[in-house]
Write a protein that holds these residues in place. Structure first.
Motif, PDB file in Angstrom:
ATOM      1  N   ARG A  48      41.502 -14.524  32.819  1.00 17.56           N
ATOM      2  CA  ARG A  48      41.949 -13.229  32.340  1.00 17.56           C
ATOM      3  C   ARG A  48      41.817 -13.074  30.831  1.00 17.56           C
ATOM      4  O   ARG A  48      41.507 -12.005  30.330  1.00 17.56           O
ATOM      5  N   ARG A  49      42.039 -14.142  30.078  1.00 16.54           N
ATOM      6  CA  ARG A  49      41.903 -14.043  28.623  1.00 16.54           C
ATOM      7  C   ARG A  49      40.465 -13.728  28.225  1.00 16.54           C
ATOM      8  O   ARG A  49      40.213 -12.912  27.339  1.00 16.54           O
ATOM      9  N   LYS A  50      39.542 -14.424  28.894  1.00 20.56           N
ATOM     10  CA  LYS A  50      38.138 -14.157  28.602  1.00 20.56           C
ATOM     11  C   LYS A  50      37.766 -12.713  28.952  1.00 20.56           C
ATOM     12  O   LYS A  50      37.016 -12.044  28.229  1.00 20.56           O
ATOM     13  N   LEU A  51      38.296 -12.242  30.109  1.00 21.71           N
ATOM     14  CA  LEU A  51      37.993 -10.863  30.528  1.00 21.71           C
ATOM     15  C   LEU A  51      38.586  -9.845  29.546  1.00 21.71           C
ATOM     16  O   LEU A  51      37.966  -8.825  29.228  1.00 21.71           O
ATOM     17  N   ILE A  52      39.814 -10.143  29.067  1.00 21.44           N
ATOM     18  CA  ILE A  52      40.448  -9.218  28.099  1.00 21.44           C
ATOM     19  C   ILE A  52      39.641  -9.164  26.811  1.00 21.44           C
ATOM     20  O   ILE A  52      39.370  -8.093  26.259  1.00 21.44           O
ATOM     21  N   VAL A  53      39.244 -10.373  26.345  1.00 20.71           N
ATOM     22  CA  VAL A  53      38.458 -10.421  25.112  1.00 20.71           C
ATOM     23  C   VAL A  53      37.127  -9.671  25.297  1.00 20.71           C
ATOM     24  O   VAL A  53      36.695  -8.894  24.440  1.00 20.71           O
ATOM     25  N   ALA A  54      36.478  -9.933  26.474  1.00 21.26           N
ATOM     26  CA  ALA A  54      35.204  -9.252  26.739  1.00 21.26           C
ATOM     27  C   ALA A  54      35.400  -7.734  26.811  1.00 21.26           C
ATOM     28  O   ALA A  54      34.577  -6.946  26.318  1.00 21.26           O
ATOM     29  N   GLY A  55      36.505  -7.288  27.437  1.00 25.71           N
ATOM     30  CA  GLY A  55      36.768  -5.852  27.535  1.00 25.71           C
ATOM     31  C   GLY A  55      37.023  -5.223  26.166  1.00 25.71           C
ATOM     32  O   GLY A  55      36.542  -4.120  25.862  1.00 25.71           O
ATOM     33  N   VAL A  56      37.804  -5.985  25.347  1.00 21.90           N
ATOM     34  CA  VAL A  56      38.081  -5.466  24.001  1.00 21.90           C
ATOM     35  C   VAL A  56      36.796  -5.346  23.193  1.00 21.90           C
ATOM     36  O   VAL A  56      36.540  -4.346  22.514  1.00 21.90           O
ATOM     37  N   ILE A  57      35.955  -6.381  23.296  1.00 16.92           N
ATOM     38  CA  ILE A  57      34.692  -6.365  22.554  1.00 16.92           C
ATOM     39  C   ILE A  57      33.792  -5.228  23.045  1.00 16.92           C
ATOM     40  O   ILE A  57      33.201  -4.487  22.244  1.00 16.92           O
ATOM     41  N   THR A  58      33.717  -5.109  24.384  1.00 17.12           N
ATOM     42  CA  THR A  58      32.872  -4.048  24.946  1.00 17.12           C
ATOM     43  C   THR A  58      33.395  -2.668  24.562  1.00 17.12           C
ATOM     44  O   THR A  58      32.640  -1.782  24.137  1.00 17.12           O
ATOM     45  N   GLY A  59      34.716  -2.461  24.687  1.00 18.22           N
ATOM     46  CA  GLY A  59      35.294  -1.170  24.318  1.00 18.22           C
ATOM     47  C   GLY A  59      35.120  -0.854  22.847  1.00 18.22           C
ATOM     48  O   GLY A  59      34.796   0.281  22.465  1.00 18.22           O
ATOM     49  N   THR A  60      35.337  -1.896  22.028  1.00 17.63           N
ATOM     50  CA  THR A  60      35.142  -1.697  20.587  1.00 17.63           C
ATOM     51  C   THR A  60      33.705  -1.319  20.275  1.00 17.63           C
ATOM     52  O   THR A  60      33.432  -0.450  19.430  1.00 17.63           O
ATOM     53  N   GLY A  61      32.768  -1.978  20.961  1.00 17.46           N
ATOM     54  CA  GLY A  61      31.352  -1.647  20.743  1.00 17.46           C
ATOM     55  C   GLY A  61      31.039  -0.212  21.127  1.00 17.46           C
ATOM     56  O   GLY A  61      30.319   0.485  20.408  1.00 17.46           O
ATOM     57  N   ILE A  62      31.596   0.204  22.285  1.00 18.86           N
ATOM     58  CA  ILE A  62      31.341   1.586  22.720  1.00 18.86           C
ATOM     59  C   ILE A  62      31.930   2.580  21.721  1.00 18.86           C
ATOM     60  O   ILE A  62      31.294   3.576  21.332  1.00 18.86           O
ATOM     61  N   ILE A  63      33.170   2.301  21.271  1.00 20.27           N
ATOM     62  CA  ILE A  63      33.809   3.197  20.292  1.00 20.27           C
ATOM     63  C   ILE A  63      33.013   3.225  18.995  1.00 20.27           C
ATOM     64  O   ILE A  63      32.824   4.281  18.372  1.00 20.27           O
ATOM     65  N   ALA A  64      32.540   2.038  18.578  1.00 19.60           N
ATOM     66  CA  ALA A  64      31.757   1.979  17.343  1.00 19.60           C
ATOM     67  C   ALA A  64      30.473   2.790  17.460  1.00 19.60           C
ATOM     68  O   ALA A  64      30.087   3.510  16.531  1.00 19.60           O
ATOM     69  N   VAL A  65      29.799   2.666  18.623  1.00 15.68           N
ATOM     70  CA  VAL A  65      28.567   3.429  18.824  1.00 15.68           C
ATOM     71  C   VAL A  65      28.850   4.920  18.805  1.00 15.68           C
ATOM     72  O   VAL A  65      28.130   5.705  18.167  1.00 15.68           O
ATOM     73  N   LYS A  66      29.939   5.329  19.507  1.00 14.98           N
ATOM     74  CA  LYS A  66      30.303   6.752  19.506  1.00 14.98           C
ATOM     75  C   LYS A  66      30.642   7.238  18.100  1.00 14.98           C
ATOM     76  O   LYS A  66      30.272   8.360  17.705  1.00 14.98           O
ATOM     77  N   PHE A  67      31.343   6.401  17.326  1.00  9.91           N
ATOM     78  CA  PHE A  67      31.721   6.772  15.963  1.00  9.91           C
ATOM     79  C   PHE A  67      30.481   6.930  15.079  1.00  9.91           C
ATOM     80  O   PHE A  67      30.379   7.873  14.289  1.00  9.91           O
ATOM     81  N   ILE A  68      29.543   5.972  15.248  1.00 16.13           N
ATOM     82  CA  ILE A  68      28.307   6.046  14.465  1.00 16.13           C
ATOM     83  C   ILE A  68      27.526   7.307  14.826  1.00 16.13           C
ATOM     84  O   ILE A  68      26.997   8.009  13.947  1.00 16.13           O
ATOM     85  N   GLN A  69      27.461   7.606  16.151  1.00 17.98           N
ATOM     86  CA  GLN A  69      26.777   8.838  16.569  1.00 17.98           C
ATOM     87  C   GLN A  69      27.464  10.074  15.996  1.00 17.98           C
ATOM     88  O   GLN A  69      26.796  11.023  15.550  1.00 17.98           O
ATOM     89  N   TYR A  70      28.805  10.067  15.970  1.00 20.18           N
ATOM     90  CA  TYR A  70      29.553  11.198  15.415  1.00 20.18           C
ATOM     91  C   TYR A  70      29.262  11.368  13.919  1.00 20.18           C
ATOM     92  O   TYR A  70      29.029  12.486  13.431  1.00 20.18           O
ATOM     93  N   LYS A  71      29.266  10.237  13.202  1.00 20.39           N
ATOM     94  CA  LYS A  71      28.983  10.300  11.762  1.00 20.39           C
ATOM     95  C   LYS A  71      27.546  10.748  11.492  1.00 20.39           C
ATOM     96  O   LYS A  71      27.280  11.487  10.528  1.00 20.39           O
ATOM     97  N   LEU A  72      26.621  10.285  12.324  1.00 17.85           N
ATOM     98  CA  LEU A  72      25.234  10.715  12.151  1.00 17.85           C
ATOM     99  C   LEU A  72      25.093  12.221  12.367  1.00 17.85           C
ATOM    100  O   LEU A  72      24.380  12.903  11.618  1.00 17.85           O
ATOM    101  N   ASN A  73      25.783  12.750  13.392  1.00 16.99           N
ATOM    102  CA  ASN A  73      25.750  14.197  13.631  1.00 16.99           C
ATOM    103  C   ASN A  73      26.390  14.953  12.469  1.00 16.99           C
ATOM    104  O   ASN A  73      25.891  16.004  12.045  1.00 16.99           O
ATOM    105  N   GLN A  74      27.495  14.391  11.959  1.00 18.21           N
ATOM    106  CA  GLN A  74      28.130  15.008  10.794  1.00 18.21           C
ATOM    107  C   GLN A  74      27.189  15.031   9.595  1.00 18.21           C
ATOM    108  O   GLN A  74      27.095  16.021   8.866  1.00 18.21           O
ATOM    109  N   PHE A  75      26.491  13.924   9.405  1.00 14.21           N
ATOM    110  CA  PHE A  75      25.564  13.826   8.279  1.00 14.21           C
ATOM    111  C   PHE A  75      24.413  14.811   8.427  1.00 14.21           C
ATOM    112  O   PHE A  75      24.011  15.461   7.452  1.00 14.21           O
TER     113      PHE A  75
END
Length: 393
Positions: A48-75
């Protein structure tokens, strides 16, 4: 693992052979699914710890990609807005420079216009009047002053109407030409670069000469007829107040603008329009061998000077012109607050009308012509002409 493989083999056999769908087989298969689910849950608890870490990393990556896309659109949107603002600033700068150049050309043409009007409306000088009056009878003096009165007011009104028409006509031509050069200029290029043949630009801007040479003469003749009709009710033998002169101007404007015709010989009623004095008749221009671009510019010019906005600005500018002339005549009457309105003989008013009307076109900061350049109506109309058909802001 072998159990899982066996379970999937049995599941395939059951799915392929509907006859094998018995309660015993389905129950057995359900138990085996339960065993697999239990092992999967046990594996998830152990990792479960590995799965939580993997989920956090995956979710963070998705949020980061969405944030970068949002900033690019803003730019991108910011770049578009900056480009639009830069284009608007460039357009405003080009527009203001065009108005200044136009005003300078009008000031230069004002002297030629005034000289032509003086030529069309011959008025004897003060010394000539005195010399003629010394040997004339009373009836001859009255007749002489009646002629001077008609010529003086004809000149004054022609100066006002022609100067306003020349100013508006110059603004229309400069802004139509400026709009064409600005909107058709290649990207990142200077709009002042020649996109039209020099001959076309020169001929288009040269239509000012039609107003000065021909239009003003026809306008002066028409105004002279209306002044002669109205002045029959204003004899030189009487005295008048400043309010009387204001009423006289209103009456004259009613005659000129009420049933107006470029052809003074026409007896039909006409809607107020002055475009016949600004441009030659359409058939006359088509008879010359001019370029299609010049014809397009002239057609757009006719559309603008026949529109309602042009009529409104023309009327407001004429109001300002007559108000300026009346204000310049006020010191002659020496009106004092609370006192009775002074009355002055017409022979004393005529020289002041002639002098003050000539000063309307002078290049002074407080002159009518220079103040007309700064009027809000003219500025808005010029901007409307420059930006129409491509910028609705």
């Amino acid at each position: 693992r072998k159990l899982d493989e066996k379970m999937w083999d049995e599941l395939g056999q059951i799915a392929g052979d509907t006859g094998a769908w018995t309660w015993e087989a389905l129950i057995s298969l359900g138990y085996r699914f339960g065993e697999v689910g239990g092992r999967l849950a046990d594996w998830m608890r152990r990792h479960r710890r590995k799965l939580i870490v993997a989920g956090v990393i995956t979710g963070t990556g998705i949020i980061a990609v969405k944030f970068i896309q949002y900033k690019l659109n803003q730019f991108r949107q910011s770049l578009k807005l900056q480009e639009k603002e830069f284009k608007k600033m460039k357009m405003v700068s080009y527009f203001e420079n065009a108005q200044q150049s136009c005003d300078q050309s009008v000031i230069g043409a004002a002297e030629r216009l005034k000289a032509k009007i003086v030529e069309f409306t011959d008025i004897p000088s003060t010394s000539e009047l005195r010399s003629s009056s010394a040997q004339a009878t009373k009836e001859q003096k009255l007749e002489m002053w009646e002629n001077v009165k008609i010529a003086t007011f004809t000149r004054a009104l022609t100066l006002i109407y022609s100067s306003v028409l020349m100013t508006l006509f110059a603004r229309v031509r400069v802004n139509i030409l400026g709009k064409y050069l600005f909107t058709h200029a290649p990207k990142d290029s200077d709009p002042s670069e020649q996109l039209l043949p020099k001959e076309v630009i020169r001929e288009y801007l040269g239509y000012e000469s039609h107003l000065i040479q021909t239009g003003t003469q026809e306008l002066s003749r028409f105004i002279g007829l209306k002044v002669q009709e109205e002045m029959a009710a204003w004899p030189v033998s009487k005295k008048y107040t400043l309010e009387h002169i204001n009423a006289l101007f209103n009456n004259l404007r009613g005659r000129i603008e009420g049933t107006h015709s470029p052809n003074p010989q026409s007896s039909a009623n006409h809607v107020t329009t002055f475009h016949g004095y600004l441009l030659p008749e359409e058939e006359k221009t088509k008879s010359s061998a001019m370029a299609d671009q010049l014809e397009c510019l002239l057609n757009e010019t006719r559309d603008v000077i026949e529109c309602d906005q042009f009529s409104t600005v023309l009327r407001n500018s004429l109001d300002y012109g007559f108000s300026s002339l009346l204000s310049s005549l006020a010191p002659t009457f020496n009106v004092k607050p609370g006192a009775a309105a002074p009355v002055i003989p017409m022979p004393n008013i005529i020289p002041q009308v002639r002098e003050q009307s000539a000063r309307l076109l002078e290049n002074r900061p407080d002159s009518f012509l220079v103040q007309l350049f700064k009027s809000q109506d003219l500025q808005h109309f010029s901007y409307y002409t420059f930006t129409s058909s491509y910028d609705e802001e």
